[in-house]
Enzyme design. Structure first.
Site, PDB file in Angstrom:
ATOM      1  N   LYS A  83     138.879  37.816  85.733  1.00 55.34           N
ATOM      2  CA  LYS A  83     138.770  38.963  86.652  1.00 55.34           C
ATOM      3  C   LYS A  83     139.318  40.199  85.957  1.00 55.34           C
ATOM      4  CE  LYS A  83     139.495  39.126  91.471  1.00 55.34           C
ATOM      5  NZ  LYS A  83     140.305  38.691  92.624  1.00 55.34           N
TER       6      LYS A  83
HETATM    7  O1  G3P Z   1     139.949  39.201  97.221  1.00 53.86           O
HETATM    8  C1  G3P Z   1     140.666  40.376  97.412  1.00 53.86           C
HETATM    9  C2  G3P Z   1     141.783  40.186  98.357  1.00 53.86           C
HETATM   10  O2  G3P Z   1     142.708  39.259  97.881  1.00 53.86           O
HETATM   11  C3  G3P Z   1     142.426  41.448  98.777  1.00 53.86           C
HETATM   12  O3  G3P Z   1     142.505  41.377 100.127  1.00 53.86           O
HETATM   13  O4  G3P Z   1     143.324  41.906 102.357  1.00 53.86           O
HETATM   14  O5  G3P Z   1     144.683  42.548 100.331  1.00 53.86           O
HETATM   15  O6  G3P Z   1     142.589  43.754 100.882  1.00 53.86           O
HETATM   16  P1  G3P Z   1     143.312  42.450 100.955  1.00 53.86           P
END
Ligand code: G3P
Length: 219
Positions: A83
């Site tokens: 990634k």
């Molecule tokens: O896959 C991306 C994720 O881990 C981020 O999620 O909820 O922190 O925006 P969030």
């Protein structure tokens, strides 16, 4: 449509994997830090039992560092995907890694242009962040649909991983948008198969069955 689990928690992944619902896993530095275990150990453990891509993120900001890290991460398992953040240096790293047949997932994508650049540089996956776009008053689901349209229009093989999923309507919107993959946090996953009317229905059926059995005994 494929489902990835967006977590580095091995127990959570094993539990949901037993339902046959897990096509891959995504992690990021935040998720890894929550586990308090060595990065390599966690990724190798997950990659050992998940039959699909397991994403591990680089932390360098210079392309040379990302490439070096990417080569190392890819050596941890044949299903480990590197990634890389959506920056100029990231695109350069993606391009180099693609020439070495190392698969990358360009993360933190917030526009159609960013998605296109990543696909053109050679990313195998791109990750638009739905919830974080919603947080700033933009339509995350609309971005996923448009990215899908653009990828099909120009024949890119790059798969779209809809990420930053916060609730069930997000997931249902992603399914309708044509995204290739949804990466779902462990806390959201159970909501995909639950409904209060299902629970109420089971309760009603069991109560009626109990009464039926009682009546049968009395006959
Ligand atoms: O896959 C991306 C994720 O881990 C981020 O999620 O909820 O922190 O925006 P969030």
């Amino acid at each position: 449509m494929k489902f990835f689990l967006d977590t580095a928690n091995v127990e959570e992944i094993r539990r949901i994997n037993e339902l046959g619902l897990v096509d891959g896993v995504t992690t990021n530095p935040t998720l890894i830090s929550k586990e308090g275990r060595p990065f390599k150990e966690v990724i190798q453990e997950i990659a050992g039992f998940i039959d699909g891509p397991v994403n591990a993120e680089v932390v360098g900001l210079k392309s040379e560092d990302m490439v070096k890290e990417g080569r190392e991460l890819a050596s941890w398992g044949s299903n480990v995907i590197v990634k890389v953040p959506m920056t100029e240096e990231g695109l350069k790293a993606v391009h180099t890694l693609a020439q070495e047949n190392i698969k990358t997932n360009v993360t933190l994508v917030f526009t159609i242009a960013q998605g296109l650049m990543a696909a053109k540089a050679g990313a195998s996956f791109i990750s638009p962040f739905i919830g974080r776009l919603d947080d700033i008053g933009k339509d995350g689901l609309e971005l996923v649909s448009k990215l899908k349209q653009v990828m099909s229009m120009y024949g890119y093989d790059t798969e779209i991983i809809a990420a930053s999923i916060r609730h069930l309507p997000h997931l249902e919107g992603i399914a309708l948008s044509g995204a290739d993959i949804a990466t779902i946090p462990g806390s959201i996953f159970p909501k995909l198969w639950s409904h209060p009317l299902t629970d109420k229905g089971i309760e009603g059926f069991l109560k009626d069955w109990e009464n039926y059995e009682k009546n049968q005994e009395e006959v």
